[in-house]
Design an enzyme around this catalytic site. Structure first.
Site, PDB file in Angstrom:
ATOM      1  N   ALA A 261      26.695 -60.550  81.844  1.00 52.81           N
ATOM      2  CA  ALA A 261      27.792 -60.658  82.805  1.00 52.81           C
ATOM      3  C   ALA A 261      28.379 -62.059  82.782  1.00 52.81           C
ATOM      4  O   ALA A 261      27.956 -62.941  83.534  1.00 52.81           O
ATOM      5  CB  ALA A 261      27.310 -60.286  84.204  1.00 52.81           C
TER       6      ALA A 261
ATOM      7  N   SER B  88      32.254 -62.548  81.567  1.00 53.56           N
ATOM      8  CA  SER B  88      33.698 -62.452  81.782  1.00 53.56           C
ATOM      9  C   SER B  88      34.042 -62.099  83.228  1.00 53.56           C
ATOM     10  O   SER B  88      33.305 -61.387  83.901  1.00 53.56           O
ATOM     11  CB  SER B  88      34.308 -61.395  80.854  1.00 53.56           C
ATOM     12  OG  SER B  88      34.111 -61.742  79.511  1.00 53.56           O
TER      13      SER B  88
ATOM     14  N   GLN C 284      48.835 -45.398  42.442  1.00 51.51           N
ATOM     15  CA  GLN C 284      48.491 -46.813  42.389  1.00 51.51           C
ATOM     16  C   GLN C 284      48.466 -47.483  43.759  1.00 51.51           C
ATOM     17  O   GLN C 284      47.602 -48.314  44.032  1.00 51.51           O
ATOM     18  CB  GLN C 284      49.474 -47.546  41.464  1.00 51.51           C
ATOM     19  CG  GLN C 284      49.258 -47.249  39.991  1.00 51.51           C
ATOM     20  CD  GLN C 284      50.152 -48.079  39.097  1.00 51.51           C
ATOM     21  OE1 GLN C 284      51.118 -48.683  39.559  1.00 51.51           O
ATOM     22  NE2 GLN C 284      49.834 -48.117  37.808  1.00 51.51           N
TER      23      GLN C 284
ATOM     24  N   GLN D 280      46.270 -45.111  57.283  1.00 50.63           N
ATOM     25  CA  GLN D 280      47.461 -44.971  56.450  1.00 50.63           C
ATOM     26  C   GLN D 280      47.217 -43.987  55.321  1.00 50.63           C
ATOM     27  O   GLN D 280      48.058 -43.127  55.025  1.00 50.63           O
ATOM     28  CB  GLN D 280      47.855 -46.337  55.881  1.00 50.63           C
ATOM     29  CG  GLN D 280      49.199 -46.365  55.204  1.00 50.63           C
ATOM     30  CD  GLN D 280      50.351 -46.292  56.192  1.00 50.63           C
ATOM     31  OE1 GLN D 280      50.173 -46.545  57.374  1.00 50.63           O
ATOM     32  NE2 GLN D 280      51.520 -45.917  55.707  1.00 50.63           N
TER      33      GLN D 280
ATOM     34  N   GLU E  15      32.942 -61.389  72.336  1.00 47.37           N
ATOM     35  CA  GLU E  15      32.108 -62.517  71.887  1.00 47.37           C
ATOM     36  C   GLU E  15      32.940 -63.640  71.268  1.00 47.37           C
ATOM     37  O   GLU E  15      32.528 -64.281  70.301  1.00 47.37           O
ATOM     38  CB  GLU E  15      31.033 -62.068  70.878  1.00 47.37           C
ATOM     39  CG  GLU E  15      30.367 -60.752  71.131  1.00 47.37           C
ATOM     40  CD  GLU E  15      29.894 -60.538  72.551  1.00 47.37           C
ATOM     41  OE1 GLU E  15      29.821 -61.494  73.324  1.00 47.37           O
ATOM     42  OE2 GLU E  15      29.615 -59.386  72.904  1.00 47.37           O
ATOM     43  N   GLY E  16      34.108 -63.884  71.813  1.00 45.74           N
ATOM     44  CA  GLY E  16      34.993 -64.923  71.297  1.00 45.74           C
ATOM     45  C   GLY E  16      36.128 -64.312  70.506  1.00 45.74           C
ATOM     46  O   GLY E  16      35.898 -63.670  69.473  1.00 45.74           O
ATOM     47  N   THR E  17      37.363 -64.464  70.984  1.00 43.33           N
ATOM     48  CA  THR E  17      38.516 -63.876  70.309  1.00 43.33           C
ATOM     49  C   THR E  17      38.697 -64.467  68.910  1.00 43.33           C
ATOM     50  O   THR E  17      38.137 -65.516  68.572  1.00 43.33           O
ATOM     51  CB  THR E  17      39.803 -64.130  71.110  1.00 43.33           C
ATOM     52  OG1 THR E  17      40.050 -65.551  71.145  1.00 43.33           O
ATOM     53  CG2 THR E  17      39.696 -63.589  72.531  1.00 43.33           C
TER      54      THR E  17
END
Length: 394
Positions: A129, A131, A280, A338, A365-367
């Protein structure tokens, strides 16, 4: 199904716990992952099965009832589980790494005796806990507060976006007070703890993500983890490093699974009189995914070696592995969607879920941007040091 060939030097030993994890992933997780995602929670019997197989205690020492896996072995298990179900991998990251390994590294003997056997056996579920509604990347600015009492502390505040916070029995809480940031092990049964689930997430939908309110919660002095004032520098940073290592392997999992999905589909789907895997431009997407899978795994293995050797580079190696794997996962899962066309945009196919799950890795865990700052600082410091040393030699 096409799989990435790994050079023998990079392959972790096939261990009994890895074999158990593979059977669990194939028989329990993969057939039900879409259902878990739709219903928004991980069934308790699945969690209990994980615990019975030793997966929740995989990185915890055998003296505490865990499996005592090495970093590489734990990474391999994380990949196996993450390929089948990202939310279940999240449980390992939160419960086993962020909390379990942090207690093992930073906790007192009393705390290890009290919590590690319970966590390893799955009798107690834990979450991290940190954030808050107004606090994300600037984790040192938490607003949850503690005050001292005659026999311990009182905690008040709110946490947000807490994975498995909705069902956890124990919370590793970072709070601030007169002595600076502190970490506490708070049990739900202490009283004054309220949780409410958060719906509508792009990924990790079965991870019981929740808001948590601490309303003047009494916490015994013995449940302070680490010294007063060391809650961020020593406890939160330690936890985040364990978490980033796990997330790096989670990225490897999504990349490899997406590669397999697109390769299988491209080998069977026909357009313009030929399987699309012969075109390709489709081959280029598959080739790029193959390279990303190989590179992400190599970086994760390198981080594991550094961690096992307790090398000074372990922290930056882990950050690099997490950064690359998370970003590569968003690329490869998007390319898989895609290749699959409309099928890749439909919740009835795993490719759609893989794409949603990948974005979570660039945030938790960190951007990505925070990781870039950390890595750039390390690179610049190393460059400056090298230039200074060259000057001395000259």
């Amino acid at each position: 199904m096409t799989t990435l060939h790994e050079p023998q030097v990079l392959t972790a030993p096939v261990t009994p716990i890895a074999e158990r994890a593979q059977r669990f992933a194939d028989e329990t997780l993969r057939p039900n992952a879409a259902f878990f995602d739709r219903q928004g929670w991980l069934p308790r019997d699945v969690i209990d099965e994980m615990a019975g197989l030793g997966l929740l205690g995989a990185p915890i020492g055998t003296e505490w009832g865990g499996a005592g896996c090495s970093a590489h072995e734990y990474g391999e298990i994380t990949e196996i589980i993450g390929r089948a179900c990202a939310s279940t991998r999240t449980l390992m990251t939160v419960h086993s790494s962020l909390v379990g390994q942090t207690i093992q590294r930073r906790g007192s003997r009393e705390q290890k005796v009290r919590y590690l056997p319970e966590l390893a056996a799955g009798r107690m579920l834990a979450c991290f806990a940190l954030s808050e509604p107004e606090v994300g990347s600037d984790a040192s600015a938490v607003r949850t507060t503690y005050t001292r009492t005659a026999d311990g502390y009182r905690l008040s505040g709110r946490k947000r976006w807490i994975s498995f916070g909705g069902i956890a029995d124990c919370f590793l809480v970072i709070a601030t007070g007169e002595a600076g940031p502190c970490a506490f092990l708070v049990e739900r049964d202490f009283g004054g703890v309220t949780t409410r689930g958060i719906d509508g997430m792009i990924g990790s939908r079965a991870s019981a993500i929740a808001d948590i309110w601490f309303d003047d919660v009494p916490v015994p002095a013995a449940n302070r983890l680490g010294a007063e004032g060391a809650g961020f520098a020593f406890i939160a940073n330690t936890a985040l490093q364990f978490g980033r290592f796990s997330v790096a392997w989670g990225g490897v999992a999504l990349i490899q699974e997406a590669l397999d999905v697109m390769s299988e589909y491209a080998s069977q789907r026909e357009q313009f009189g030929a399987v699309i895997g012969s075109h390709q431009l489709v081959r280029a997407l598959i080739a790029d995914a193959f390279v990303d899978a190989a590179a992400a795994r190599e970086l994760a293995v390198a981080a594991a070696r550094s961690v096992e050797a307790r090398a000074g580079s372990a922290v930056i190696d882990t950050n690099v592995a997490k950064q690359f794997a998370a970003r590569a996962a968003t690329r490869v899962t998007a390319d898989a969607a895609q290749v699959l066309g409309a099928n890749g945009c439909w919740e009835g196919h795993p490719a759609e879920r893989l794409l949603r799950e990948s974005k979570i890795l660039e945030v938790i865990e960190g951007t990505t941007q925070l990781q870039q700052l950390i890595i750039a600082e390390h690179a610049l410091a190393g460059f400056t040091s090298s230039r200074n040393n060259l000057g001395k030699i000259a």
